[in-house]
Scaffold this motif. Structure first.
Motif, short mmCIF file in Angstrom:
data_model
loop_
_atom_site.label_atom_id
_atom_site.label_comp_id
_atom_site.label_asym_id
_atom_site.label_seq_id
_atom_site.Cartn_x
_atom_site.Cartn_y
_atom_site.Cartn_z
N ARG A 800 21.40 38.38 48.95
CA ARG A 800 20.98 36.73 48.85
C ARG A 800 21.50 36.30 47.76
O ARG A 800 21.03 36.91 46.60
CB ARG A 800 19.54 36.95 48.69
CG ARG A 800 18.82 35.77 49.17
CD ARG A 800 17.05 35.87 49.38
NE ARG A 800 16.60 34.55 49.54
CZ ARG A 800 16.32 33.66 48.68
NH1 ARG A 800 16.51 33.48 47.44
NH2 ARG A 800 15.49 32.60 49.12
N SER A 801 22.33 35.53 47.92
CA SER A 801 23.03 35.01 46.80
C SER A 801 22.60 33.85 46.22
O SER A 801 21.95 33.00 46.71
CB SER A 801 24.58 34.93 46.96
OG SER A 801 25.32 35.89 47.71
N HIS A 821 19.95 22.45 41.85
CA HIS A 821 20.30 22.09 43.25
C HIS A 821 19.67 20.99 43.89
O HIS A 821 20.48 20.38 44.89
CB HIS A 821 19.60 23.38 44.30
CG HIS A 821 20.15 23.61 45.47
ND1 HIS A 821 19.00 23.36 46.62
CD2 HIS A 821 21.16 23.58 46.28
CE1 HIS A 821 19.61 23.42 47.58
NE2 HIS A 821 20.78 23.41 47.59
N HIS A 833 28.69 31.27 42.17
CA HIS A 833 27.74 32.56 42.32
C HIS A 833 27.20 32.65 40.79
O HIS A 833 27.90 32.78 39.84
CB HIS A 833 28.40 33.79 42.74
CG HIS A 833 28.59 33.92 44.20
ND1 HIS A 833 29.57 33.33 44.83
CD2 HIS A 833 27.79 34.19 45.18
CE1 HIS A 833 29.59 33.51 46.05
NE2 HIS A 833 28.35 33.81 46.47
N GLU A 873 22.16 31.52 49.69
CA GLU A 873 22.87 31.73 50.75
C GLU A 873 22.63 33.22 51.20
O GLU A 873 22.63 33.96 50.24
CB GLU A 873 24.33 31.48 50.69
CG GLU A 873 24.78 30.51 51.82
CD GLU A 873 26.08 29.99 51.59
OE1 GLU A 873 27.27 30.62 51.72
OE2 GLU A 873 26.28 28.76 51.05
N GLU A 875 24.30 36.44 52.29
CA GLU A 875 25.78 36.99 52.59
C GLU A 875 25.67 38.35 52.39
O GLU A 875 24.77 39.12 52.00
CB GLU A 875 26.67 36.28 51.85
CG GLU A 875 26.52 36.07 50.48
CD GLU A 875 27.68 35.30 49.73
OE1 GLU A 875 28.35 34.77 50.31
OE2 GLU A 875 27.42 34.88 48.50
N TYR A 881 29.46 39.06 44.53
CA TYR A 881 28.67 37.88 44.68
C TYR A 881 27.75 38.01 43.86
O TYR A 881 26.62 37.02 43.72
CB TYR A 881 28.21 37.80 46.27
CG TYR A 881 29.05 37.66 47.50
CD1 TYR A 881 30.29 36.90 47.17
CD2 TYR A 881 29.17 38.29 48.39
CE1 TYR A 881 31.37 36.76 48.14
CE2 TYR A 881 29.81 38.26 49.45
CZ TYR A 881 31.23 37.56 49.15
OH TYR A 881 31.89 37.50 50.26
#
Length: 1103
Positions: A800-801, A821, A833, A873, A875, A881
């Motif tokens: 979970r980045s 954000h 990241h 996000e 990934e 990351y």
RNA sequence: GCUCAGAUGGUGGAACUGGUAGACACGCAGGACUUAAAAUCCUGUUCCCGUAAACGGAGUGCGGGUUCGAUUCCCGCUCUGAGUACCA
């Protein structure tokens, strides 16, 4: 004292280790329970955050089963052979054993830190000689076995030999190679031992054969199908190509049917079983022989029919053309001169297409007509033969009967090339596409007309069998598993080579130790790394111990036999040339090879083989026949040819020559004359090679000719899955040096009751393990047909980045200002990241961010509500990351108990989910709250001995039942919630009752063992007894209620609750409800049309 | 393309055989304690309308069906994830 998890956890971890608290008993009156985790490969990166998820679940289960009175086997070990350690060794020169040892130490420390109840006295490591001795031993048993289809089990090869000696090959129904000899007992007994051995190799469950393998040049090794993803190696992502190599294989196909059937008997996740079913790929159908129409074809053919496999033999009257794979062996001979240009062009195009192109291009219809025909075996109708790349050479017979009315691919093909489409079922509608229906009655099908599918199929098969043109057949997609890797860090194969044939080493000589090498790289001549081991050769018992010959002898079987006749000096110079020749044959060579390869003529033919100082185009070493095609470099050089012939004669070879034109024009007659020549020749006189009177004395002989000085060992090692295919048995009796496990231990522990691990092993480890288990059962070593009764897949943990958003200035350059954000829509930004470890609940710690990297030291921020909120996000979890979460950090910060419970709390075990520490506080708070139940406001231990109240007992028994139910169905997340509810209730009740709390400790101990051990001793119990305390018994009496708050619904919508005694019957409930003033208010004076009362559940009124 | 699994608040998820949707936890908001912060504790928190509250309406990916009653069963569709790939 407040909850001091660090001290508590350290204390109990030490206690468990020192007292062997979790050592399983070998003999016990208790029922056994075997809980197993898929053991890890100890990588340098340490335990990955996904691993503990499964381990925690299995540990909870194991601990729970101990409380329930089972003798629990819960071991752990390491799958410690593997590529990464070797790659690292290549880069750094460090011995893989050393790095592996280091990595294991890290793993052990990490595992201990989480408080697992493993029985470490049974630890196994696949790379330890004590262990791989038995992996090699099992390999030997496989080598010594064949699969008897009549008995549906593996049997000893000596039985087979006895049968051959007495009855010849008749009456043997074996799983074996395609091309086997048939012989009488006398013929068998007259065969030389090497010939017998090479014949037996075709039956053994592990055997050598030239196979097309997935060769990965970058890794310098062969990969299994499941190690290749989209044409790239799974590990490392290097390109993989197809290559022909002599390889050890495992005849897993012998077990295809049992592997399939067994799936119905085991409790595994359905998707996993489905994957195995697909992998095995059973299809039931028929094989049918279509005779080749000789009237259109003049040249001689090796066979006079084409065999196809079909699952719809009932549609045989709908066959309007036949399609064979472009690689099919008959293509060249079936092609008529008029069609040759077309066919050649098509083959050329197909060859150029890469695997990926073919996949991407799945919809384009392509093919070419050979000009030849076959006849429909049932009515003699002429059928065109085409080639097309949608037919795969490797499946079935590499040929299909095309039924365009019933098969969409065939339909498209027929439409594209204007071939006829014949409907064969009355209800078929084929205007726009094929209709594969099995409903309706047959038409245009002669004797089948009017029959339905079932009767029709039976009729066709009966007819085909009657005229000898076909029979019912079952086909499997699964192929035999390749069992060799050109690698160092793996189990050596306990085999040496004599006369170019593999032999097992003596059992007493096990383990065959992995030799030391100077480098972990292939040799200069392309041999696997084991080729570097000096003086590594096999000396059988009783052989005169000459010093082993250096260099040339430690070659693999393949190179060994190739070099049988080679000048050793010259060999080194030309071997690459010879290999290149093999890889790039001329057109004529390739064409002829298709007739010579795989002993199609009954003789093993090698190509581009080095003899003395020459490279022969083709040679049979057995008969001493060299077949030469005149290449362009010596067409005009008769002198040179004669010289070659002379030298070859000298080595005991006869030479025959053909021109390229002869081959290209009529390859069949060339092949035929070769066969006739071979048949006429006697066995080759081998003394001419090793005889001292010839020049060949300087030719390096094979080990076989060294008379005991030392035979070459197999140089490839076993694949990664070898050691993991039987390890669960070793845990049953891990220290045994007489057997892989004693019969008593195996009889007691039997099989794994619960196996937890990832679904990525579906078609690898889990299939191979089932195969070896079945084999070991067949040879009477184990009792169960299936190794893993119940299996649970833990979900994959994704990363979970977190992102920060760098402000972009007017000129498009990145600034050192970062926008929260929620505000990024108002600015121009680019995401970056950021380390997830400095972000908590998406709020970034600004100071830590500034320290994180020097260039951010002066960073400025545009905040929302005073906070910097990060983007998120999901990934892959990866260093690049910055989203890797180490379980160590969590254990340090919150303790192992919190980590354990939190991982379970995340959600259902089987579900894949991103790793996310949001919410871990809640679990920590829960444990502290639990601790506080036992303490007063001053944090002094304080429990009372009074009788528990009814409410306390109710809370307790609710959780007893809930945990039992949840654990039994592996729903660990819901029981964590229930623990929270119970502790909340008991806190509200101000409960500090000893009886209640002690039971709570037992129930919770499988989830949070450290805190519970501490409280257990504080309650006055002896240390270490908690793990074997009896689980509290559920008593439903405490949960019985007098009243129930019935939900009262109107038209299914809940309006209110109404307390009604549970003793009331339906009629009385209805009356009570209707009499209620509030209910009447909702009804608004209307009388309900209908009242539904479910006792103890609900009341619903319809108005 | 085929096979399988899944879709529920701001988030992770719960609801086991059709019977009170959103348990538990996070987050968020407000409050208590505190000079302040952290920690801790209390209250609220599906959405919409209205609002002090009662109350009303909608709601488990979308559309339909079965049922007194559907997150749960059936049909069709959309999306996501995994596996597989011309398997005859």
């Amino acid at each position: 004292m407040d909850y001091q998890f660090k001290d508590i956890e350290q204390k109990w971890q030490q206690f468990w280790a020192q007292n062997n608290t979790f050592k399983a008993e070998d003999k016990s009156t208790k029922p056994k329970y075997y809980v197993l985790d898929m053991f890890p490969y100890p990588s340098g990166a340490g335990l990955h955050v996904g691993h503990p998820l499964g381990y925690i679940a299995s540990d909870i289960f194991a601990r729970y089963k101990r409380l329930k009175g089972f003798n629990v086997l819960h071991p752990m070990g390491y799958d410690s052979f593997g590529l990464p350690a070797e790659q690292y060794a290549i880069q750094t020169g460090q011995h893989p054993a050393v790095t592996t040892e280091d990595n294991i130490a890290t793993y052990r420390r990490q595992l201990d830190q989480i408080g697992f109840s493993f029985d470490w006295s049974r630890e196994v490591r696949t790379s330890s000689p004590d262990y791989y001795k038995w992996t090699q031993w099992i390999f030997m048993q496989l080598f010594n076995s064949w699969y008897n289809k009549d008995a549906a089990k593996a049997e000893s090869i000596t039985n087979l030999v006895a049968h051959f000696e007495q009855n010849g090959s008749a009456g043997i129904n074996a799983v074996c190679d395609e091309e086997i000899l048939s012989f009488t007992a006398d013929e068998w007994n007259a065969l030389s031992n090497p010939v017998q051995q090479s014949e037996l190799l075709k039956y053994r469950l592990t055997y050598l054969r030239e196979s097309t393998v997935n060769w990965c040049p970058a890794l310098g090794t062969v990969l299994a199908n499941d190690e290749v993803k989209d044409g790239f190696s799974e590990r490392g992502g290097y390109p993989v190509e197809q290559k022909k190599m002599m390889q050890w294989s495992m005849r897993i196909t012998a077990y295809a049917e049992r592997l399939l059937q067994g799936l119905d008997t085991i409790d595994w996740p359905e998707p996993l079983k489905e994957m195995q079913r697909n992998w095995i790929g059973k299809s039931t159908g028929a094989s049918v022989r279509f005779p080749i129409d000789k009237t259109t074809h003049l040249s001689q053919l090796i066979t006079n029919y084409i065999e196809v496999f079909t699952t719809r033999v009932d549609t045989i009257f709908g066959v309007t053309f036949l399609v064979i794979a472009p690689e099919h062996e008959l293509v060249a001979s079936l092609t008529t001169p008029e069609q040759k240009a077309d066919i050649d062009a098509y083959i050329a195009v197909t060859k150029k297409k890469s695997e990926l192109d073919r996949m991407a291009d799945a919809k384009t219809v392509s093919g070419a007509f050979t000009g030849s025909f076959v006849l429909n075996p049932l009515n003699g109708e002429k059928i065109q033969i085409w080639i097309a790349d949608y037919v795969l050479a490797g499946y079935g017979t590499g040929a299909v009967m095309a039924v365009p009315s019933g098969d969409q691919r065939d339909y498209l093909f027929a439409k594209h090339f204007n071939l006829p489409i014949v409907p064969i079922i009355d209800i078929q509608s084929i205007e726009t596409e094929a209709d594969p229906t099995k409903e309706g009655k047959y038409i245009n099908s002669e004797f089948m007309n009017g029959l339905d599918y079932k009767a029709g199929t039976a009729a066709v098969i009966a007819k085909l069998e009657e005229i000898g043109a076909g029979k019912a057949k079952i086909n499997f997609r699964m192929r035999d598993a390749i069992f060799g890797r050109q690698r160092y860090w793996g189990e050596p194969v306990p085999v040496y080579f004599k006369d170019g044939l593999p032999h097992l080493i003596e059992e007493d000589h096990l383990p065959l130790l992995l030799p030391e090498v100077d480098k972990y790289l292939p040799t200069e001549s392309g041999e696997p790394p084991l080729g570097r081991a000096e003086g590594w050769s096999y000396k059988p018992e009783g052989a005169p111990s000459k010093s082993p010959p250096v260099g040339e002898t430690s070659q693999s079987h393949k190179a060994g036999s190739y070099r049988e006749t080679a000048d050793p000096v010259y060999y080194e110079q030309v071997k690459d040339f010879s290999r290149d020749n093999r890889n790039q044959p001329t057109e004529a060579e390739e064409m002829l090879w298709q007739f010579l390869r795989s002993e199609k003529l009954g003789y093993k033919i090698r190509r581009q083989h080095i003899i003395g100082q020459f490279i022969a185009d083709f040679v049979s070493l057995q008969k001493g026949l060299v077949i030469e095609l005149d290449g362009h470099h010596h067409t005009s050089n008769k002198e040179a040819d004669d010289a070659r012939t002379e030298v070859l004669n000298h080595f005991g070879f006869e030479v025959i020559r053909f021109s390229n034109d002869e081959v290209l024009k009529d390859v069949q007659s060339v092949a035929l004359s070769i066969k006739l020549k071979l048949d006429s020749l006697p066995e080759r006189d081998k003394t001419k090679i090793s005889g001292e009177e010839t020049d060949a004395a300087k030719v390096s002989p094979t080990g076989g000719d060294l008379e005991g000085a030392g035979y070459a060992y197999e140089l490839s090692t076993m694949p990664g899955w070898a050691g993991s295919s039987w390890y669960w048995f070793r845990y049953m009796d891990a220290q045994n040096d007489k057997e892989f496990a004693s019969p008593e231990a195996i009889a007691y522990w039997k099989d794994v009751d619960l196996y937890i691990g990832g679904s990525e092993h579906a078609t690898g480890h889990l299939l191979y393990s089932r195969f070896w288990n079945k084999f070991l059962k067949d040879i009477g070593k184990v009792g169960e047909e299936e190794p893993f009764k119940k299996l649970i897949n833990q979900g994959m943990i994704q990363g979970r980045s977190n992102f920060v958003y760098r402000l972009i200035d007017e000129e498009g350059r990145g600034t050192n200002t970062f926008v929260s954000h929620g505000l990024i829509k108002e600015y121009k930004t680019s995401p970056l990241h950021v380390d997830v470890n400095i972000v908590e609940n998406e709020v970034m710690n600004i100071n830590k961010f500034k320290e994180w990297r020097p260039e951010f030291a002066d960073a400025e921020f545009i905040l929302e509500n005073g906070k910097y909120i990060c983007g998120v996000e999901v990934e892959k979890m990866s260093k690049r990351y910055y989203n890797v979460v180490n379980p160590d950090d969590i254990a340090q910060r919150y303790g192992a108990d919190t980590l354990r419970m939190y991982e379970m709390f995340l959600g259902p075990l089987e579900q894949s989910k991103p790793w996310n520490t949001n919410g871990i506080e809640g679990v920590f708070k829960f444990l502290r709250k639990f601790w506080r139940l036992f303490h007063n406001d001053a944090w002094e231990f304080n429990v009372s001995g009074v009788e528990p109240s009814k409410a306390e007992l109710k809370s307790l028994h609710k959780i007893i039942r809930k945990v039992e139910e949840d654990v039994e169905r592996f729903s660990f997340n819901t029981s964590v919630s229930s623990f929270m509810i119970a502790v909340n209730e008991l806190t509200d009740l101000k409960c500090n009752n000893r009886a209640i709390l002690q039971d709570m400790v037992i129930i919770l101990s499988s989830y949070a063992p450290h805190i519970c051990e501490e409280l257990w001793t504080l309650l006055g119990n002896p240390a270490g007894t908690l793990s074997y305390a009896p689980f509290p018994k559920f008593n439903s009496a405490y949960l019985i209620e007098d009243d129930f708050a019935y939900p009262i619904s109107i038209n299914g919508k809940m309006k209110m609750n109404l307390n009604i005694p549970l003793s009331l019957e339906i009629k009385e409930i209805e009356e009570t409800v209707l009499a209620n003033a509030d209910v009447q208010k909702y009804l608004d004076g209307k009388a309900p049309k209908k009242v539904i009362v479910v006792k103890g559940r609900i009341v619903n009124m319809v108005v």
